[in-house]
Write an enzyme that holds these catalytic residues in place. Structure first.
Site, PDB file in Angstrom:
ATOM      1  N   ASP A  96      83.357 159.079  91.861  1.00 40.70           N
ATOM      2  CA  ASP A  96      84.410 158.776  92.831  1.00 40.70           C
ATOM      3  C   ASP A  96      85.026 157.394  92.672  1.00 40.70           C
ATOM      4  O   ASP A  96      85.476 156.787  93.630  1.00 40.70           O
ATOM      5  CB  ASP A  96      83.809 158.899  94.232  1.00 40.70           C
ATOM      6  CG  ASP A  96      82.499 158.136  94.346  1.00 40.70           C
ATOM      7  OD1 ASP A  96      82.280 157.203  93.547  1.00 40.70           O
ATOM      8  OD2 ASP A  96      81.685 158.469  95.216  1.00 40.70           O
ATOM      9  N   GLU A 118      79.260 165.805  89.631  1.00 37.60           N
ATOM     10  CA  GLU A 118      78.967 165.323  90.981  1.00 37.60           C
ATOM     11  C   GLU A 118      80.148 165.604  91.914  1.00 37.60           C
ATOM     12  O   GLU A 118      80.611 164.744  92.665  1.00 37.60           O
ATOM     13  CB  GLU A 118      78.615 163.826  90.996  1.00 37.60           C
ATOM     14  CG  GLU A 118      77.795 163.417  92.212  1.00 37.60           C
ATOM     15  CD  GLU A 118      77.503 161.920  92.257  1.00 37.60           C
ATOM     16  OE1 GLU A 118      78.418 161.110  92.082  1.00 37.60           O
ATOM     17  OE2 GLU A 118      76.329 161.550  92.475  1.00 37.60           O
ATOM     18  N   GLU A 132      86.247 155.347  97.836  1.00 34.37           N
ATOM     19  CA  GLU A 132      85.593 156.444  97.115  1.00 34.37           C
ATOM     20  C   GLU A 132      85.807 157.820  97.746  1.00 34.37           C
ATOM     21  O   GLU A 132      85.971 158.815  97.041  1.00 34.37           O
ATOM     22  CB  GLU A 132      84.081 156.174  96.981  1.00 34.37           C
ATOM     23  CG  GLU A 132      83.729 155.047  96.026  1.00 34.37           C
ATOM     24  CD  GLU A 132      83.697 153.679  96.677  1.00 34.37           C
ATOM     25  OE1 GLU A 132      84.119 153.565  97.855  1.00 34.37           O
ATOM     26  OE2 GLU A 132      83.266 152.712  96.023  1.00 34.37           O
ATOM     27  N   HIS A 212      76.631 146.407  98.357  1.00 36.05           N
ATOM     28  CA  HIS A 212      77.896 146.038  97.701  1.00 36.05           C
ATOM     29  C   HIS A 212      79.096 146.768  98.278  1.00 36.05           C
ATOM     30  O   HIS A 212      80.211 146.554  97.830  1.00 36.05           O
ATOM     31  CB  HIS A 212      77.813 146.345  96.203  1.00 36.05           C
ATOM     32  CG  HIS A 212      77.801 147.812  95.884  1.00 36.05           C
ATOM     33  ND1 HIS A 212      76.681 148.590  96.039  1.00 36.05           N
ATOM     34  CD2 HIS A 212      78.768 148.639  95.445  1.00 36.05           C
ATOM     35  CE1 HIS A 212      76.962 149.826  95.683  1.00 36.05           C
ATOM     36  NE2 HIS A 212      78.233 149.899  95.325  1.00 36.05           N
ATOM     37  N   ARG A 214      82.336 147.915  99.961  1.00 36.60           N
ATOM     38  CA  ARG A 214      83.529 147.207 100.419  1.00 36.60           C
ATOM     39  C   ARG A 214      83.649 147.175 101.945  1.00 36.60           C
ATOM     40  O   ARG A 214      84.013 146.179 102.543  1.00 36.60           O
ATOM     41  CB  ARG A 214      84.716 147.960  99.835  1.00 36.60           C
ATOM     42  CG  ARG A 214      85.979 147.236  99.665  1.00 36.60           C
ATOM     43  CD  ARG A 214      86.921 148.144  98.878  1.00 36.60           C
ATOM     44  NE  ARG A 214      86.689 148.023  97.442  1.00 36.60           N
ATOM     45  CZ  ARG A 214      87.312 147.140  96.679  1.00 36.60           C
ATOM     46  NH1 ARG A 214      88.201 146.325  97.190  1.00 36.60           N
ATOM     47  NH2 ARG A 214      87.056 147.068  95.391  1.00 36.60           N
ATOM     48  N   HIS A 245      74.986 141.718  93.838  1.00 38.24           N
ATOM     49  CA  HIS A 245      76.129 142.334  93.178  1.00 38.24           C
ATOM     50  C   HIS A 245      77.027 141.238  92.629  1.00 38.24           C
ATOM     51  O   HIS A 245      77.047 140.123  93.153  1.00 38.24           O
ATOM     52  CB  HIS A 245      76.897 143.214  94.172  1.00 38.24           C
ATOM     53  CG  HIS A 245      77.740 144.258  93.515  1.00 38.24           C
ATOM     54  ND1 HIS A 245      79.062 144.077  93.277  1.00 38.24           N
ATOM     55  CD2 HIS A 245      77.427 145.482  93.033  1.00 38.24           C
ATOM     56  CE1 HIS A 245      79.543 145.154  92.671  1.00 38.24           C
ATOM     57  NE2 HIS A 245      78.565 146.024  92.511  1.00 38.24           N
TER      58      HIS A 245
END
Ligand code: UDP
Length: 374
Positions: A96, A118, A132, A212, A214, A245
């Protein structure tokens, strides 16, 4: 031989597509070509090496401070150019990311069929995870072959009226994990020792943390870091290992809160292999990562998911994961429970992994051979 292009750009894409690429290489009917868009740099190269996979093209698209729109545009244009040159019979994408979305659209414009590994993961909230959730929804529209990792993913696709060429395969992340554990066992003595300065995995119960996402930038990350500090101060037999990250927006918030605590180990991203080793050695995992939610139950580790939604409800349903979001009280309460209550801990750690059996790549490749030879 049919030509199949395999696209990767970020760490999880390499982890999840390397086993597929390895299987494709064995096929007598298919010639795989690996394109790395370079959306992430360091984290990808090391992984390709571990799996013994060589890229045929590296588009080197990563830039400092890249934005969503700039990387989307660059991947779209660059993959489009390359597809015109290679003229593949099919393109494979996974997951994604922006790489996946832009490369799928580029292939679609050229009327090249796309297979999605996936497929069918959904949270139901288009802004969470961002971007995503939208990327995978769009990709499901652009692709014509859907490899769904679980029954739940198949059902999600059905709800969107995607029923043709949907195949239940298991998640290739478990294939990657099994390859890695086997190699780790074989090569253990030859590998450099896993040293985190001043940290002994045997001395403390290690809480491994990754974050990590967003949508957790800023205050949510600060709240989580403060809660970790409270956990360390309450439980003197624990240590927090937090691979940082690369994103400076994550680091600038977490480091000031935790840097002075002597049992908080803020480390550089350890790479996939040492990370798998750390997961094995940890007591408990707190993470907002998708892949980690799938790997942890396969290693018998409970995961507290630092998100308000998840596209991986299988672990929650099975009982190996719990959604704790970014609420400090909830994170503290659930962590304390797992540290104090042995029974609750064992209950979560003994669940059978619901994400796959390590044979997903074989299934994917034999389906592709059948479809492409027809
Ligand atoms: N991972 C890693 N090093 C780390 C953290 C995670 O190699 O420091 C691996 C982890 O084992 C998993 C994958 O990276 O397979 C997950 O990647 P990430 O969390 O970046 O993405 P997501 O799965 O959330 O898309």
């Amino acid at each position: 031989m049919k030509k199949i292009v395999v696209i990767v750009g970020t760490r999880p894409e390499v982890i999840k597509l390397a086993p597929v690429y390895i299987e494709l290489k064995k096929s007598k009917k298919i010639k795989p070509i690996l394109i790395n868009t370079g959306q992430h740099k360091e984290m990808v190269d090391e992984m390709l090496m571990w799996f013994g996979v060589k890229e045929d093209f590296n588009l080197k698209l990563m830039e400092k401070n890249q934005t969503l729109e700039s990387i989307t545009g660059k991947v779209f244009e660059a993959t489009s150019k390359l597809f015109k040159k290679i003229k593949p019979d099919l393109v494979i994408v996974e997951g994604d990311t922006v790489t996946v979305m832009a490369a799928s659209l580029a292939a679609f414009y050229l009327k090249i069929p796309v297979a999605h590994v996936e497929a069918g993961l959904r949270t139901g909230d288009i802004y969470n995870p961002f971007p995503e959730e939208m990327a995978r929804r769009l990709v499901s529209r652009l692709t014509s072959i859907h490899f769904a990792p679980t029954e739940n993913a198949v059902n999600n696709l059905k709800k969107e009226n995607i029923k043709k060429n949907v195949f239940l395969t298991g998640n290739t992340v478990i294939d990657a994990l099994q390859i890695t554990l086997k190699k780790l066992n074989e090569q253990y003595k030859k590998l450099p020792p896993l040293i985190i300065k001043n940290h002994d995995f045997k001395k403390y119960r290690t809480i491994l943390v990754t974050m990590h996402r967003r949508e957790n930038f800023g205050k949510p990350h600060r709240d989580i870091a403060k809660t970790l500090l409270k956990i360390l101060n309450t439980f003197s037999n624990t240590a927090v290992v937090l691979p940082m990250h690369m994103n400076p927006k994550v680091r600038s918030v977490i480091v000031p809160v935790l840097k002075k605590h002597k049992r908080a180990f803020l480390i550089e991203p350890p790479g996939y292999v040492p990370f798998v080793y750390m997961m094995k050695k940890s007591y408990l995992i707190l993470s907002d990562s998708g892949g980690v939610q799938e790997e942890a139950p396969a290693l018998g580790k409970p995961v507290l998911v630092l998100r308000t939604t998840t596209e991986r409800p299988e672990g929650i349903k099975a009982g190996s994961a719990k959604l704790v979001g970014t609420d400090p009280e909830k994170i503290f309460k659930e962590t304390a429970k797992l540290l104090n209550d042995k029974k609750a801990y064992l209950k979560m750690s003994k669940i059978k992994n619901p994400y796959g059996d390590g044979k997903a790549s074989g299934r994917i490749v034999s389906k592709l051979e059948k479809i492409m030879m027809n």
